[in-house]
Write an enzyme that holds these catalytic residues in place. Structure first.
Site, PDB file in Angstrom:
ATOM      1  N   GLY A   1       0.842  -1.266   0.028  1.00 41.31           N
ATOM      2  CA  GLY A   1       0.119  -0.100   0.182  1.00 41.31           C
ATOM      3  C   GLY A   1       0.803   1.328  -0.307  1.00 41.31           C
ATOM      4  CB  CYS A   2       4.351   2.136  -0.737  1.00 41.24           C
ATOM      5  SG  CYS A   2       4.843   1.207  -2.382  1.00 41.24           S
ATOM      6  N   GLY A   3       1.461   3.125  -2.499  1.00 45.88           N
ATOM      7  CA  GLY A   3       1.080   4.001  -3.418  1.00 45.88           C
ATOM      8  C   GLY A   3       2.042   3.873  -4.680  1.00 45.88           C
TER       9      GLY A   3
END
Length: 278
Positions: free
Chosen positions: A113-115
């Site tokens: 979920g780090c973009g």
């Protein structure tokens, strides 16, 4: 629908001015710089430090130049929310465009979920640009000189502060048909893209003129507009030159008075005078 917010683009401050004849207190106008979030379906996609003006142009232009939408009619609504510390532009996409955007977000999301991260982020930054070389438009050397001169007359924020960039669109015989200013050069170009789209001006009909250096993002956004020319006051990067060459775009930079350098596709610069524009 846009709920427009009123924020000053300039602020007057006091400072000490040191001159040859001494030091004195004096007032000066400086540009405001505000965090502006661009949110889609209630989720923030990007936050830019930008001038608090031309929000609708910014939302539309960013959506177009970043490939989030293919045309203005894919946006259902734009709402501008002032949260004090910054501006949140909520952009609601129509169904098909929203489906594409959500798929894009899922593709670019990292495993934790780090973009935007890893190789997919690199590929996104280095995305291919549209081919713009099919245009029949030519410019004269006089057009190039005139376009920069005319844009300099359409920069009220820069005239007061000396601290903002401008992007304009030049059409031979018509002059600068739209111009936008911003503390960020990319933002100014996005705002210009939005203004052109709202006016129905085809990118193939003229040239993008910028007061900044030319980075690869500036070439990518110019290609997204559909323009085969980018003309700049400052220098380009090597990657910008390679990208413009690949796109079939004529890149002209370092415009100083009557002098300028042509870096790519010089065949579109022809002899002759520019049509007079007041």
């Amino acid at each position: 629908m846009v709920r427009r917010q009123q924020r000053p683009a300039l602020t007057q401050i006091s400072r000490l001015a040191r001159r040859a004849n001494g030091i004195s207190a004096a007032a000066r106008m400086v540009p405001e710089e505000t965090p502006i979030a661009l949110s889609y379906a209630g989720t923030t996609h990007a936050v830019m430090m930008a001038s608090p003006a031309d929000f609708e142009d910014f939302a539309l232009g960013f959506s177009l130049t970043e490939g989030i939408i293919a045309s203005p009619d894919e946006i259902d609504a734009i709402e501008v929310e002032d949260h004090g510390a910054g501006i949140d532009i909520q952009i609601r996409l129509k169904d098909q465009a929203n489906t594409r955007f959500q798929a894009r977000r899922r593709r670019l999301a990292g495993p934790v979920g780090c973009g935007l991260c890893g190789i997919e982020s690199i590929e996104e930054a280095m995305r291919s640009v549209p081919e713009v070389g099919a245009t029949s438009l030519d410019l004269t050397a006089a057009d190039i000189v005139q376009s920069v001169r005319l844009l300099s007359k359409m920069q009220p924020l820069h005239a007061e502060t000396g601290a903002v960039h401008a992007a304009g669109f030049y059409i031979p015989g018509q002059g600068i048909v739209a111009a936008r200013e911003d503390v960020g050069r990319h933002n100014a170009l996005d705002k210009l893209a939005g203004a052109l789209a709202r006016k129905g001006v085809a990118g193939s009909s003229g040239a993008v003129i910028v007061t900044s250096r030319v980075s690869v993002e500036m070439v990518q956004k110019t290609a997204a507009i559909g323009a085969a020319f980018i003309v700049a006051v400052s220098a380009p990067t090597a990657l910008a030159i390679r990208t413009a060459e690949e796109a079939g775009m004529t890149l002209i930079a370092l415009v100083r008075g009557d002098d300028f350098d042509i870096f790519t596709h010089p065949h579109r610069i022809t002899p002759g005078a520019a049509k007079n524009v007041a």
